[in-house]
Enzyme design. Structure first.
Site, PDB file in Angstrom:
ATOM      1  N   SER A  54     -24.602 -30.368  12.175  1.00  0.00           N
ATOM      2  CA  SER A  54     -23.608 -29.507  12.637  1.00  0.00           C
ATOM      3  C   SER A  54     -23.697 -27.974  12.150  1.00  0.00           C
ATOM      4  CB  SER A  54     -22.292 -29.851  13.067  1.00  0.00           C
ATOM      5  OG  SER A  54     -21.941 -30.617  14.036  1.00  0.00           O
ATOM      6  N   LYS A  57     -24.565 -24.831  14.227  1.00  0.00           N
ATOM      7  CA  LYS A  57     -23.609 -24.070  14.969  1.00  0.00           C
ATOM      8  C   LYS A  57     -23.422 -22.721  14.518  1.00  0.00           C
ATOM      9  CE  LYS A  57     -21.314 -28.129  16.944  1.00  0.00           C
ATOM     10  NZ  LYS A  57     -21.565 -29.090  16.284  1.00  0.00           N
ATOM     11  N   SER A 118     -15.946 -28.156  15.098  1.00  0.00           N
ATOM     12  CA  SER A 118     -17.350 -28.305  15.158  1.00  0.00           C
ATOM     13  C   SER A 118     -17.545 -29.312  16.715  1.00  0.00           C
ATOM     14  CB  SER A 118     -17.783 -29.399  14.310  1.00  0.00           C
ATOM     15  OG  SER A 118     -19.309 -29.389  14.168  1.00  0.00           O
ATOM     16  N   LYS A 242     -19.411 -23.675   7.428  1.00  0.00           N
ATOM     17  CA  LYS A 242     -19.675 -24.755   8.417  1.00  0.00           C
ATOM     18  C   LYS A 242     -20.271 -26.244   7.723  1.00  0.00           C
ATOM     19  CE  LYS A 242     -19.755 -26.228  12.475  1.00  0.00           C
ATOM     20  NZ  LYS A 242     -19.390 -27.691  11.687  1.00  0.00           N
TER      21      LYS A 242
END
Length: 434
Positions: A54, A57, A118, A242
């Site tokens: 993820s 992103k 997320s 992130k």
């Protein structure tokens, strides 16, 4: 004709101190950089292509801010949820907020769900809003990665999920495919994201927020980056960026923190070890903390050249056909280097390269005459995130030099002629006695 003048050991005191031994990072790939300069502080298999989950992103965020900046979309624009985004959003085994098929949500709502929690369905909905389809959005991702020179990369979707989790809706790659980048590429993407769109940190540092408060779809979102102050492994100064987790990618984290005026970016890919199990495993936070401790305990930013300051060696460049025969040289911008904390005044290696050996008048103050590279003397060989080995700044003219009048130029030419005759005669007389 290019002229290159090099000097070593600029007028700083010759004091230096090596940083402590680098930590052992228990991850398949890792890197730490100073954000403003891109100086690499630590690296482990940072050029190896690996799963990023993820953390993908972050690329979605970059492309979203780019479109917002270009006014192609706005925060209040409505996004209609497709069957694909709806189906993925209903999978509670994945990180998600529930999205209703056919219902409209604002870009801002979906962005916050993606950045804080997320949310995978939200990422798909935003990708479809920006590009029309996720397949076309992947093309945008590839193009932007090339523009930003992120190095080797492999994108198949907007979420970072394995294609197997996309409910048979995968549009790029095969059913077992997954996004991949290098630790160095992730750090460079983080640097671009922070520098080009610093507002991203406001959302990235949000620890808790409700999605659609006051509705039956309300869900309490808690940031998965547990290094944020106030969360499980909270650390002062952390404000992004992130996390990512899949079976293939392992536990990943791109983090950033500031301390004593210096911002550091770290990346860990497939962190190992740690305490606890499942989503409560501490591995990625433990390994990130090791790099942050190493960076802040051992390094600092030190200004070594100020914009407008005079360059000492060489102090000037020759001027042809000018009222003055030389023009002084000045630094075109401030320069700071990452130096060991124990260092007093850093010893710096510099190299000045002039575009031309002689400048022709008229010369205007601020004209670019060349460049100067600066690097820490006896520094490491890790270099910078963009591949360079030193900082480089423009070298500018320190003052105006007007063009000499025709009589002045003629007098100089005649003087030069007779000086040449004199030298010729002198050499001839010397020859009589040899």
């Amino acid at each position: 004709m290019a002229g290159t003048l090099a000097i070593s050991g600029l007028v700083f005191a010759p004091q230096s101190a090596a940083a402590a031994d680098a930590p052992t990072i228990n991850a398949n790939g890792a890197i730490a950089i100073e954000e403003s300069t891109g100086k690499i502080l630590y690296s482990k298999d940072a050029d190896k292509l690996m799963g990023i989950a993820s953390m993908t992103k972050m690329m979605d965020e970059y492309l979203l801010f780019e479109q917002l900046d270009a006014k192609k979309i706005s925060w209040d624009d409505k996004v209609k949820i497709s069957e694909y985004a709806h189906k993925v959003s209903q999978d509670t085994s994945l990180s998600n907020v529930p999205l209703r098929e056919g219902e409209e949500y604002t870009v801002k709502e979906l962005y916050e769900a993606m950045a804080i929690y997320s949310a995978n369905g939200a990422a798909i909905a935003l990708a479809e809003k920006m590009a029309g389809s996720e397949g076309d959005f992947v093309k945008m991702m590839d193009k932007k990665a090339d523009e930003l020179k992120l190095g080797e990369h492999h994108f198949v979707n907007s979420t970072g999920l394995n294609n197997l989790d996309l409910k048979g809706k995968e549009q790029v790659g095969d059913k077992n495919d997954e996004n991949k980048m290098t630790a160095k590429g992730m750090a460079k993407l983080a640097q671009h994201l922070i520098q080009d769109y610093p507002e991203v940190l406001k959302t990235a540092s949000t620890t808790k927020k409700d999605f659609r408060p006051g509705t039956s779809d309300r869900i309490a979102m808690s940031n998965w980056n547990w290094l944020l102050p106030g969360l499980i492994y909270g650390r002062q100064g952390v404000d992004g960026l992130k996390t990512g987790t899949t079976d293939y990618a392992g536990m990943c984290l791109t983090a950033t923190a500031t301390q004593n005026g210096m911002r550091v970016i770290t990346v860990v890919l497939h962190a190992n070890g740690g305490k606890g199990s499942g989503q409560h495993n501490s591995a990625r936070f433990d390994e990130t903390n090791k790099m942050l401790d190493y960076a802040f305990d051992n390094f600092k930013l030190e200004e070594v050249q100020k914009k407008g300051s005079k360059i000492k060696k060489p102090a000037s460049a020759k001027v042809e056909n000018g009222k003055e025969s030389t023009v002084s040289l000045t630094a075109g911008k401030d320069v700071s280097l990452v130096v060991p904390n124990a260092t007093g005044k850093p010893k710096v290696d510099t190299k000045v390269t002039l575009k031309n050996k002689t400048v022709t008048a008229p010369v205007k103050k601020g004209d670019k005459l060349g460049t100067m590279s600066l690097s820490l003397k006896d520094g490491d060989n890790l270099g910078y995130i963009d591949g360079k080995q030193s900082e480089s700044i423009p070298v500018l003219a320190g003052e105006d030099v007007e063009k000499a009048g025709i009589f002045s130029r003629s007098a100089k030419a005649v003087g030069g002629f007779f000086q040449g005759i004199g030298n010729y005669v002198a050499d001839g007389v010397k020859g009589w006695f040899n």
